[in-house]
Write a protein that holds these residues in place. Sequence first.
Motif, PDB file in Angstrom:
ATOM      1  N   CYS A 171      -8.421  38.161  -7.756  1.00 53.95           N
ATOM      2  CA  CYS A 171      -8.234  38.516  -6.405  1.00 53.95           C
ATOM      3  C   CYS A 171      -8.461  40.022  -6.425  1.00 53.95           C
ATOM      4  O   CYS A 171      -7.731  40.733  -6.897  1.00 53.95           O
ATOM      5  CB  CYS A 171      -6.704  37.894  -6.057  1.00 53.95           C
ATOM      6  SG  CYS A 171      -6.325  38.582  -4.445  1.00 53.95           S
ATOM      7  N   GLU A 188      -4.760  39.443   7.245  1.00 52.69           N
ATOM      8  CA  GLU A 188      -5.186  40.193   6.192  1.00 52.69           C
ATOM      9  C   GLU A 188      -6.806  40.742   6.717  1.00 52.69           C
ATOM     10  O   GLU A 188      -7.394  41.601   6.128  1.00 52.69           O
ATOM     11  CB  GLU A 188      -5.795  39.326   4.837  1.00 52.69           C
ATOM     12  CG  GLU A 188      -4.480  39.323   3.991  1.00 52.69           C
ATOM     13  CD  GLU A 188      -4.810  38.235   2.966  1.00 52.69           C
ATOM     14  OE1 GLU A 188      -6.103  37.732   2.668  1.00 52.69           O
ATOM     15  OE2 GLU A 188      -3.986  37.681   2.268  1.00 52.69           O
ATOM     16  N   TYR A 230     -13.432  34.192  -6.039  1.00 52.43           N
ATOM     17  CA  TYR A 230     -12.488  34.026  -6.965  1.00 52.43           C
ATOM     18  C   TYR A 230     -12.096  32.279  -6.917  1.00 52.43           C
ATOM     19  O   TYR A 230     -11.890  31.529  -7.705  1.00 52.43           O
ATOM     20  CB  TYR A 230     -11.435  34.940  -6.922  1.00 52.43           C
ATOM     21  CG  TYR A 230     -11.744  36.204  -6.921  1.00 52.43           C
ATOM     22  CD1 TYR A 230     -12.426  36.805  -7.859  1.00 52.43           C
ATOM     23  CD2 TYR A 230     -11.771  37.227  -5.785  1.00 52.43           C
ATOM     24  CE1 TYR A 230     -12.821  38.145  -8.048  1.00 52.43           C
ATOM     25  CE2 TYR A 230     -12.167  38.222  -5.728  1.00 52.43           C
ATOM     26  CZ  TYR A 230     -12.763  38.806  -6.724  1.00 52.43           C
ATOM     27  OH  TYR A 230     -13.125  40.245  -6.503  1.00 52.43           O
TER      28      TYR A 230
HETATM   29  S1  SF4 Z   1      -9.342  35.253  -0.135  1.00 51.78           S
HETATM   30 FE1  SF4 Z   1      -9.609  35.673  -2.449  1.00 51.78          FE
HETATM   31  S2  SF4 Z   1      -9.691  38.039  -2.460  1.00 51.78           S
HETATM   32 FE2  SF4 Z   1      -8.829  37.369  -0.476  1.00 51.78          FE
HETATM   33  S3  SF4 Z   1      -6.509  37.535  -0.800  1.00 51.78           S
HETATM   34 FE3  SF4 Z   1      -7.184  35.266  -1.159  1.00 51.78          FE
HETATM   35  S4  SF4 Z   1      -7.551  35.136  -3.278  1.00 51.78           S
HETATM   36 FE4  SF4 Z   1      -7.628  37.256  -2.999  1.00 51.78          FE
END
Ligand code: SF4
Length: 360
Positions: free
Chosen positions: A145, A258, A318
């Motif tokens: 990640c 996010e 990922y």
């Molecule tokens: S979407 Fe992928 S890169 Fe973004 S926080 Fe989740 S696991 Fe991490």
Amino acid sequence: MTELSATISSGDKAQTVLSSGKSYRKLAMPDLQWTPALEREMRPLYEKLANVIPSVEWPFHAPYIKAINDLKKERNAVILAHNYMTPEIFHGVADFMGDSLQLAQQAARVEADVIIQCGVHFMAETSKLLSPQKTVLIPDMDAGCSLASSITGADLRAMRAAYPGVPVVSYVNTSADVKAETDICCTSSNAVQVVESLGTDRVIFVPDEYLASYVQSQTDVQLIVWKGHCEVHERFTGEELRAYREADPSVKIIAHPECPPDVLAEADFTGSTAKMIDWVKTNEPPRVVMVTECSMADNVAAETPNVNFVRPCNLCPYMKRISLPKILDSLLEMKDEVVIDPMIAEKARRSVERMINLKS
Ligand code: SF4
């Protein structure tokens, strides 16, 4: 975290011995033929998924789904699948679905001996923290990640030294090393509540700069932030969302915190993956732009046929490392085991449990 396992043979009974000392019988590769009988058996599931899985792909997925569901019983295993898993995993083989916290809590509750975590590595670690006696496997150890790898335990120790006495809140999207340096974890659902629960004027908040910016807009507590980003959510722009709205002013835009601030400024609703799903199911708007990882829109679309999803699609590379063949391999070979140093695990567990025990 390392994975240590060995295969030993005694007569015809090959065993896989994990680093925890537990041993498991090796299982034979099941038949993966696409037959008319299997087509009939799997038809009800395909009818549910027909709008998100092309018919040409189904003969490849269906034998794996059948084989995995059969093997789970033999292993006394459950599959926990994150909302970003592809529909054939999410709807086909998962026993429990949700965001990372919901999955970790489920991991602690289930009776099964083995947990297969279909998600990224920090999620499997969190499940292991809350279920230390269970065997936790991840189908691909390289499912990382960008956000979790943006900060290390050493980085956080340096930050604490620079701001002595200021408590640390870490997003659950962090490694066990970082959680071990943390006072209390948070998720995107409860971040504001967690920050305010500490009763201080300042809080160190890591690692997501954009989640921190969103939380800062909701609280008077001053946040000292780390500039980590999710590489999936940071690619969305306010400009592309304005274009969707101009094309159809009735469209509803829902976004994950996010995302960058200019994206959140365009959103009708901002919330964690679990809250986004609830919002769509409750409101059932005719058209939705779901600003998060692509597979989540597919998974919600399979359950809300009356909602038309516009998918500004950013895949998490990922999460996409997890596939049906790798899940089958995990069950057959009992790999890859998630192992956490007990000293780190004890401290990391405290920061997660403190969040879970917070009264809402
Ligand atoms: S979407 Fe992928 S890169 Fe973004 S926080 Fe989740 S696991 Fe991490």
